[in-house]
Each structure stands twice: as C-alpha cells, then as structure tokens.
Design an enzyme around this catalytic site. Structure first.
Site, PDB file in Angstrom:
ATOM      1  N   ASN A  11       0.853  -1.186   0.000  1.00 27.23           N
ATOM      2  CA  ASN A  11       0.000   0.000   0.000  1.00 27.23           C
ATOM      3  C   ASN A  11       0.890   1.237   0.000  1.00 27.23           C
ATOM      4  OD1 ASN A  11      -1.919   1.989   0.387  1.00 27.23           O
ATOM      5  ND2 ASN A  11      -2.432   1.395   2.479  1.00 27.23           N
ATOM      6  N   TRP A  12       0.985   1.903  -1.136  1.00 28.51           N
ATOM      7  CA  TRP A  12       1.846   3.085  -1.247  1.00 28.51           C
ATOM      8  C   TRP A  12       1.242   4.316  -0.579  1.00 28.51           C
ATOM      9  CZ3 TRP A  12       4.854   3.724  -6.496  1.00 28.51           C
ATOM     10  CH2 TRP A  12       5.746   2.640  -6.643  1.00 28.51           C
ATOM     11  N   LYS A  13      -0.046   4.240  -0.215  1.00 31.84           N
ATOM     12  CA  LYS A  13      -0.738   5.375   0.405  1.00 31.84           C
ATOM     13  C   LYS A  13      -0.562   6.634  -0.468  1.00 31.84           C
ATOM     14  CE  LYS A  13      -0.305   3.198   4.888  1.00 31.84           C
ATOM     15  NZ  LYS A  13      -0.151   3.359   6.344  1.00 31.84           N
ATOM     16  N   HIS A  97      -9.580   0.814   5.103  1.00 31.74           N
ATOM     17  CA  HIS A  97      -8.335   1.017   5.844  1.00 31.74           C
ATOM     18  C   HIS A  97      -8.610   1.955   7.020  1.00 31.74           C
ATOM     19  CE1 HIS A  97      -4.200   2.221   6.753  1.00 31.74           C
ATOM     20  NE2 HIS A  97      -3.805   1.162   6.063  1.00 31.74           N
ATOM     21  N   GLU A  99      -7.109   4.394   8.086  1.00 37.40           N
ATOM     22  CA  GLU A  99      -6.924   5.810   7.752  1.00 37.40           C
ATOM     23  C   GLU A  99      -8.157   6.366   7.057  1.00 37.40           C
ATOM     24  OE1 GLU A  99      -2.122   5.075   7.389  1.00 37.40           O
ATOM     25  OE2 GLU A  99      -3.301   5.419   5.575  1.00 37.40           O
ATOM     26  N   GLU A 167      -5.148  -5.004  10.654  1.00 37.86           N
ATOM     27  CA  GLU A 167      -4.132  -3.987  10.932  1.00 37.86           C
ATOM     28  C   GLU A 167      -4.435  -3.299  12.256  1.00 37.86           C
ATOM     29  OE1 GLU A 167      -2.212  -2.302   7.003  1.00 37.86           O
ATOM     30  OE2 GLU A 167      -4.156  -1.403   7.360  1.00 37.86           O
ATOM     31  N   GLY A 173       2.627   2.215  10.879  1.00 40.38           N
ATOM     32  CA  GLY A 173       3.590   3.293  10.708  1.00 40.38           C
ATOM     33  C   GLY A 173       4.290   3.729  11.975  1.00 40.38           C
ATOM     34  N   SER A 212       3.537  -2.201  10.424  1.00 43.04           N
ATOM     35  CA  SER A 212       4.993  -2.204  10.602  1.00 43.04           C
ATOM     36  C   SER A 212       5.632  -3.534  10.204  1.00 43.04           C
ATOM     37  CB  SER A 212       5.349  -1.841  12.045  1.00 43.04           C
ATOM     38  OG  SER A 212       4.914  -0.529  12.358  1.00 43.04           O
ATOM     39  N   GLY A 233       3.019  -1.266   4.242  1.00 43.80           N
ATOM     40  CA  GLY A 233       3.013   0.167   3.978  1.00 43.80           C
ATOM     41  C   GLY A 233       4.349   0.654   3.479  1.00 43.80           C
ATOM     42  N   GLY A 234       5.085   1.358   4.336  1.00 44.91           N
ATOM     43  CA  GLY A 234       6.320   2.019   3.942  1.00 44.91           C
ATOM     44  C   GLY A 234       7.346   1.110   3.295  1.00 44.91           C
TER      45      GLY A 234
END
Length: 249
Positions: A11-13, A97, A99, A167, A173, A212, A233-234
């Site tokens: 997920n590049w967000k 998600h 977010e 999640e 994150g 994470s 994610g990251g």
C-alpha cells in the site's frame, strides 16, 4: 481449512509520482528472475495505476487501488469509482483502511457498500479491520475486530475472491508490532467471524497482517497460524525492502 496461496500487497498510500515507477520496474525485474512463492500486488495512488499497470503488465505483479466510491458514477467530485480503477488496470482494491475509517469517518456499512461496488466492477477487495490502542488496552480487540468483519463483509462475498487485512491501528507506521501470540489470537478470531458470516465461502480467504511489517520481522509473522499474507506500507515503497518481505514467504 485448506490454506490458500499467500498475498503480499504493498500500500503506497499518498506516496509516489512518475519516477517512483522505477521501484515497480525494479521489483518486476527481480520477480521475473526469481519466481515468488506468493501473489504480489502493488497499490499505488490512483494517478499511477494506469502507468504502473503498463510497467508491470505481463509479469506476476498485480495492481490495486486504495479506495473506491460506493457509487458507479455521479456527482462526486474528487472520487474514483471501482469501474474507473478496473479501467485503469487494477484488479484489486483496498477498502476500509483505518486511515479511511478514522480520517474520513467511514463506517462498517460504508465499507460494505464499497465492497459491493468493487465486486460489481470485477475487483478483488482487501477489506481492512483493526483496533485502536485504547480498545486493545481495554481488552476489546477481538470483539471490535470481529464486529468489523461481521458488518463490513456483505453476503455476496461468499462466492467471490477477497481478502481481509488485520491492521492494529496502533501499529501502523509506528514501528510497534503486536506479539506473535496477539497476532494469532486476532487472526483466529477473524477466521471464525468470516466463516460465521459467509459459511464455507469464508474458509479460504487469506487474512493478511499489516502494521509495521518489514524484512526483519516478516518471516516470523507470516508463519503465524491463519496469517495468509501481509499488507505492507512504507516497506513497499522500495523494491529491495518489499522483496525482503516477499522472500520471507
């Protein structure tokens, strides 16, 4: 349960511009040379879906969106429909998600409506659930996540491909990760809730873990009971980091 092939989805967000596709291209080169033991997907911002689809087209890498509107079309300025995602080259979409639930006030009913829209457009939904730190500390994690599953998954999923992603909101994150025992407890509860909701149609859907995930902890997490992959994610923004997770399967 017969275990399905694991899914590792990135997920590049809200990250990535045209030059970021070099990472997708590098990932493709590596996976063309060494076949993965899992499904691999990248979910970039909507602005990159068509270009990413062209970059990885013909490879093992699938492309997904990060959200869609529940309506097929209409006066919804700034929104993207499931059909538009499919037209741009996506075959999956992340929905619900944390977010989106927290930052945009999406309810379980909203998520379920988006799942229906995704299925109508031929997209495979990845439906996210997870508890906050306050809910975890109050001992409510399993109850909260089970309720999200029951209310966010429409019955129509029973005969379609889909995934659920657990999640823990407090681990996204932050660098924090639940213990393996905590991950197993929730994943087992999620499986039970999916089967209670959908019957046999929920027995094989992969349950991804997100929060994470990185190359250094991926292997032990992916070996936990009922963990059917990861929503990353990251660490998915860089080909080498993402490859480290894919290789852990």
């Amino acid at each position: 349960m017969t275990e399905s092939i694991k899914l590792i989805a990135g997920n590049w967000k809200m990250n990535g511009v045209g030059e970021s596709l070099e990472e997708a291209a590098a990932l493709r080169v590596s996976l063309d040379a060494e076949a993965a033991n899992c499904r691999v997907a990248l979910c970039p911002p909507a602005t990159l879906i068509e270009r990413m689809s062209a970059t990885v087209g013909g490879s093992a890498i699938e492309v997904g969106g990060q959200d869609c509107h529940a309506a097929a079309s209409g006066a919804f300025t700034g929104s993207v429909s499931a059909e538009m995602l499919a037209d741009a080259g996506a075959n999956l979409v992340i929905l619900g998600h944390s977010e989106r639930r927290t930052g945009f006030g999406e309810t379980n009913a909203d998520v379920a409506a988006k799942v229906e829209a995704a299925l109508a457009a031929g997209l495979e939904p990845i439906i996210c659930v997870g508890e906050t730190l306050e809910q975890r500390e109050a001992g409510e994690a399993v109850a909260v996540v089970s309720e999200q599953v029951m209310q966010s998954l429409p019955q129509s999923l029973s005969c379609n491909a889909f995934a659920v992603a657990y999640e823990p909101v407090w681990a996204i994150g932050t660098g924090l990760t639940p213990t393996l025992e905590q991950i197993e407890e929730v994943h087992v509860a999620v499986r039970a809730a999916i089967v209670a909701r959908l019957g046999a149609g929920g027995e094989k859907a992969p349950i991804l873990y997100g929060g994470s995930v990185k190359p250094s902890n991926a292997k032990e997490i992916l070996n936990v009971k009922e963990v059917g992959g990861a929503l990353v994610g990251g660490a998915s923004l860089k080909a080498e980091d993402f490859l480290g997770i894919i290789r852990a399967v």
